[in-house]
Each structure stands twice: as C-alpha cells, then as structure tokens.
Write a protein that holds these residues in place. Structure first.
Motif, short mmCIF file in Angstrom:
data_model
loop_
_atom_site.label_atom_id
_atom_site.label_comp_id
_atom_site.label_asym_id
_atom_site.label_seq_id
_atom_site.Cartn_x
_atom_site.Cartn_y
_atom_site.Cartn_z
N LEU A 110 0.80 -1.22 0.00
CA LEU A 110 0.00 0.00 0.00
C LEU A 110 0.84 1.27 0.00
O LEU A 110 0.36 2.34 -0.40
CB LEU A 110 -0.92 0.02 1.23
CG LEU A 110 -2.01 -1.05 1.30
CD1 LEU A 110 -2.68 -1.02 2.68
CD2 LEU A 110 -3.06 -0.83 0.20
N ASP A 113 1.19 4.47 -2.53
CA ASP A 113 0.14 5.48 -2.55
C ASP A 113 0.44 6.59 -1.54
O ASP A 113 0.29 7.78 -1.85
CB ASP A 113 -1.21 4.83 -2.22
CG ASP A 113 -2.34 5.83 -2.13
OD1 ASP A 113 -2.65 6.47 -3.16
OD2 ASP A 113 -2.90 6.01 -1.03
N PHE A 114 0.90 6.22 -0.34
CA PHE A 114 1.23 7.24 0.67
C PHE A 114 2.42 8.08 0.22
O PHE A 114 2.42 9.31 0.40
CB PHE A 114 1.54 6.56 2.00
CG PHE A 114 1.83 7.54 3.12
CD1 PHE A 114 0.79 8.16 3.80
CD2 PHE A 114 3.14 7.85 3.47
CE1 PHE A 114 1.05 9.07 4.81
CE2 PHE A 114 3.41 8.76 4.47
CZ PHE A 114 2.35 9.39 5.15
N ARG A 117 1.34 10.67 -2.20
CA ARG A 117 0.57 11.75 -1.59
C ARG A 117 1.43 12.67 -0.73
O ARG A 117 1.15 13.86 -0.63
CB ARG A 117 -0.55 11.17 -0.72
CG ARG A 117 -1.59 10.36 -1.45
CD ARG A 117 -2.77 10.12 -0.52
NE ARG A 117 -3.59 8.99 -0.91
CZ ARG A 117 -4.74 8.64 -0.31
NH1 ARG A 117 -5.16 9.35 0.71
NH2 ARG A 117 -5.42 7.59 -0.72
N ASP A 289 -4.49 8.67 9.38
CA ASP A 289 -5.71 8.87 8.59
C ASP A 289 -5.65 8.08 7.29
O ASP A 289 -6.66 7.50 6.85
CB ASP A 289 -5.90 10.36 8.29
CG ASP A 289 -6.30 11.16 9.53
OD1 ASP A 289 -6.71 10.55 10.54
OD2 ASP A 289 -6.18 12.40 9.48
N TRP A 290 -4.48 8.05 6.67
CA TRP A 290 -4.31 7.27 5.44
C TRP A 290 -4.51 5.78 5.70
O TRP A 290 -5.19 5.09 4.91
CB TRP A 290 -2.92 7.54 4.87
CG TRP A 290 -2.54 6.66 3.71
CD1 TRP A 290 -2.92 6.78 2.42
CD2 TRP A 290 -1.70 5.49 3.78
NE1 TRP A 290 -2.36 5.77 1.66
CE2 TRP A 290 -1.62 4.96 2.47
CE3 TRP A 290 -1.02 4.86 4.82
CZ2 TRP A 290 -0.88 3.83 2.18
CZ3 TRP A 290 -0.28 3.73 4.52
CH2 TRP A 290 -0.22 3.21 3.22
N LEU A 291 -3.94 5.28 6.79
CA LEU A 291 -4.13 3.87 7.13
C LEU A 291 -5.61 3.52 7.26
O LEU A 291 -6.08 2.50 6.75
CB LEU A 291 -3.42 3.54 8.45
CG LEU A 291 -1.93 3.24 8.42
CD1 LEU A 291 -1.43 3.01 9.84
CD2 LEU A 291 -1.61 2.03 7.54
N GLU A 293 -8.03 4.89 5.88
CA GLU A 293 -8.67 4.98 4.56
C GLU A 293 -8.40 3.75 3.71
O GLU A 293 -9.30 3.23 3.03
CB GLU A 293 -8.19 6.24 3.84
CG GLU A 293 -8.71 6.37 2.41
CD GLU A 293 -8.03 7.51 1.67
OE1 GLU A 293 -8.08 7.49 0.42
OE2 GLU A 293 -7.45 8.40 2.32
N VAL A 294 -7.14 3.26 3.72
CA VAL A 294 -6.75 2.25 2.73
C VAL A 294 -6.63 0.85 3.29
O VAL A 294 -6.55 -0.12 2.52
CB VAL A 294 -5.40 2.63 2.07
CG1 VAL A 294 -5.47 4.01 1.43
CG2 VAL A 294 -4.25 2.57 3.07
N PHE A 295 -6.60 0.69 4.62
CA PHE A 295 -6.42 -0.65 5.18
C PHE A 295 -7.57 -1.54 4.75
O PHE A 295 -8.74 -1.15 4.87
CB PHE A 295 -6.36 -0.57 6.71
CG PHE A 295 -5.33 -1.48 7.32
CD1 PHE A 295 -3.99 -1.24 7.14
CD2 PHE A 295 -5.71 -2.57 8.10
CE1 PHE A 295 -3.02 -2.06 7.72
CE2 PHE A 295 -4.75 -3.40 8.68
CZ PHE A 295 -3.41 -3.14 8.48
N PRO A 296 -7.28 -2.74 4.23
CA PRO A 296 -8.35 -3.62 3.75
C PRO A 296 -9.37 -3.92 4.84
O PRO A 296 -9.03 -4.14 5.99
CB PRO A 296 -7.60 -4.88 3.33
CG PRO A 296 -6.20 -4.43 3.10
CD PRO A 296 -5.95 -3.32 4.08
N GLN A 297 -10.65 -3.95 4.45
CA GLN A 297 -11.73 -4.24 5.40
C GLN A 297 -12.58 -5.37 4.87
O GLN A 297 -13.32 -5.19 3.91
CB GLN A 297 -12.59 -2.99 5.60
CG GLN A 297 -11.86 -1.80 6.14
CD GLN A 297 -11.40 -1.97 7.56
OE1 GLN A 297 -12.05 -2.68 8.34
NE2 GLN A 297 -10.28 -1.36 7.93
#
Length: 303
Positions: A110, A113-114, A117, A289-291, A293-297
């Motif tokens: 991941l 992406d960070f 940004r 905040d990014w985590l 947003e992007v951490f798989p759920q």
C-alpha cells in the motif's frame, strides 16, 4: 548554550534512556549530547540526570523539568505544524513499527500510494514481531494485532484479520486431513507460533456456533517470526494457524490447503497505536488517517 537545543537533547536522552541512542536518533555525537545536558544542568543549577556506566536515570528535578519543557516543545511543534498544514505538505521523519507478515503482505504493497501523496515525509519501517517500547525505541506508531499492552497507549482500530488453520498438501497426504479440532490430538504435528515477548507458544484457537475452544499441545517446532512460521508450514513440517492474508498467495499456488474451515478462530483485531503522552505531529496524523482509509476491510482471504 543553545537552551532550546539542550532541552530537545535532554528530552531525547530521557525518552531513549541512553546518551548513545539519543545521539544516534538526533544525528549528533555523544560528546555533544553530554555537553549540552551538562550545560543545561549548570544553567539551572540542578542535577537532571544520574549517570552510571550502565544506565541513565532521571532525578525528580529532571522529571519536573522534562514535563514542563515538554509542553514548550509540543507548542513549538504545533506552531511549525500549522504552517506545514497551511502549505498542505506535512514533512519530516516518521518511524513505524510493524510485524513481519503485515509489513510484507499489507503495508508495503500500500505504501506507494502514501509516498505519492506525501513526498516530503521520510518513513523508516522497523519490521519484527517483538513488542517495542514506543518511547525508548523512538517509534512514532506501531501497527499490531491483539489486545493493547498498556493504558498509556492510544489505539485507533484498523479492522480485523481472518485467521485460518492450514497445512501443506504433502503433510496432509502423509498425516491425513483432520475433520475436527479434537483430531489434532491424534498424532498431528502443530507448528507453534512462539511469542517473542513471553517465549510461550500461542495456543490453537477454534470457534463454531459461538463455542470456543483452545488446544495446547507440546510442539515439535516453534517459530517466533510470522514469515518464517508460515514458511515452516509450506515446507511440510506441520499445521499452523495464521492470518488469512499471510497465507493467501501460498493457498492460490497450491502450496497450502486450509483445513477445519468451519472452526475458524474469531477475527483478530488490528490497531495503529501511539503513546498517549506524545504529541501527534501532522505527519503522524496524515499517516494514521491514510491507514484508516486504505487498510483492507476486513483483512481476509481473497473471495
């Protein structure tokens, strides 16, 4: 004497518990670190630290000064951070600790992406399955599963990981496929995950229709690192319980087979954790905040 620099150095010595570690983290020679602390003590007329050849301890005066001066440092960080936030570019050095399989299979894929940004944030990843002391190890945050070890930590939930029980086809061909958890007691080899902190094997856990059970067996092989733990299973050494995301590629490749699927353990919670007493810098805030947003759920097997 640069008093502000001396205050920063004193804080880092107290937080790391060592002049050497403080100097390393600040990129400063140990002689300079020691001199700045001595100059600060001379300026104040009190002893802030007790030094021996083996350890550094904080005096009561040092604790009081650290608490008061720490507020000044946090206020300065807030001021600096507000200008960075206005420019929309948080910057600086971020230190993140994460477990082996979580780094390999979740965070690192991941991270591009960070980085896109936030190109002005430099990230150091500490990858291991051992618990760290966020203050003395100078870590901004950790990504960990399970319960929280200390009330002095703040945790933001990231989600939960599916846990599975699996083995290699070669092992199952030789030992047979267990139909229930109780059959693991009939001569099957379990590869234990051994906690780096306690030295104890984590029991196998199972859940079905709300009923939970644990199996604690003597193990022939124990491993204290998540990637090596899974590799031992792929090599045919026995049965493991592991995160579904860690085993996903081996399952797709036919190197592993999930067993006892109706008895999958309860999902394993994950958090991003940081010290309660530490100021949340803009770079740490945007990372957390990014985590979220992007951490798989959830953290689970594909499909």
């Amino acid at each position: 004497m640069d008093q502000l620099q001396a205050i920063r150095v004193l804080a880092r010595v107290i937080e790391t518990g060592s002049f050497t570690r403080a100097g390393d983290s600040l990129g400063m020679p140990i002689a300079t670190v020691s001199k700045l602390v001595r100059d600060l003590e001379s300026h104040l007329g009190v002893r802030l630290l007790q030094r021996t050849t083996r350890r550094v301890t904080v005096t009561p005066e040092g604790e009081a000064y650290y608490a008061s001066s720490g507020r000044i440092l946090r206020d300065l960080e807030d001021i600096d951070g507000s200008f960075s936030a206005v420019r929309g570019k948080p910057r600086g050095h971020l230190r993140v600790d994460v477990g082996g399989s979580t780094a390999r299979d979740v965070l690192i894929p991941l991270l591009p992406d960070f980085v896109r940004r936030h190109p002005d944030i430099r990230i150091d990843l500490s990858v291991s399955d051992r618990s760290v002391n966020l203050i003395s190890d100078n870590v901004d945050c950790v990504i960990r599963g399970g319960g929280l070890p200390s009330s002095t930590l703040v945790a933001r939930p990231l989600g939960a990981a599916v846990m599975i029980t699996c083995a290699s086809p070669q092992y199952l061909k030789h030992a047979g496929i267990p139909a229930t958890p109780d059959e693991l007691k009939n001569g099957h080899r379990l590869i234990a995950y051994v906690s780096s902190d306690t030295g104890r094997a984590v029991p196998f856990r199972f859940e079905r229709d709300g009923d939970r059970t644990e199996i604690k067996l003597d193990h022939r092989i124990g491993v204290n690192e998540s990637n090596a733990h899974l590799a031992a299973c792929v090599a045919g050494l026995g049965i493991v319980q592991t995160f579904g995301y860690a085993a996903a590629s081996a399952l797709r490749a036919g190197q592993l087979v999930e067993i006892l699927q109706p008895w999958r353990p309860a999902p394993y919670p994950f958090h991003v954790v940081y010290p309660q007493a530490r100021h949340v810098t803009p770079r740490l805030r945007v990372f957390m905040d990014w985590l979220l947003e992007v951490f798989p759920q959830p953290l689970s097997l594909p499909g």
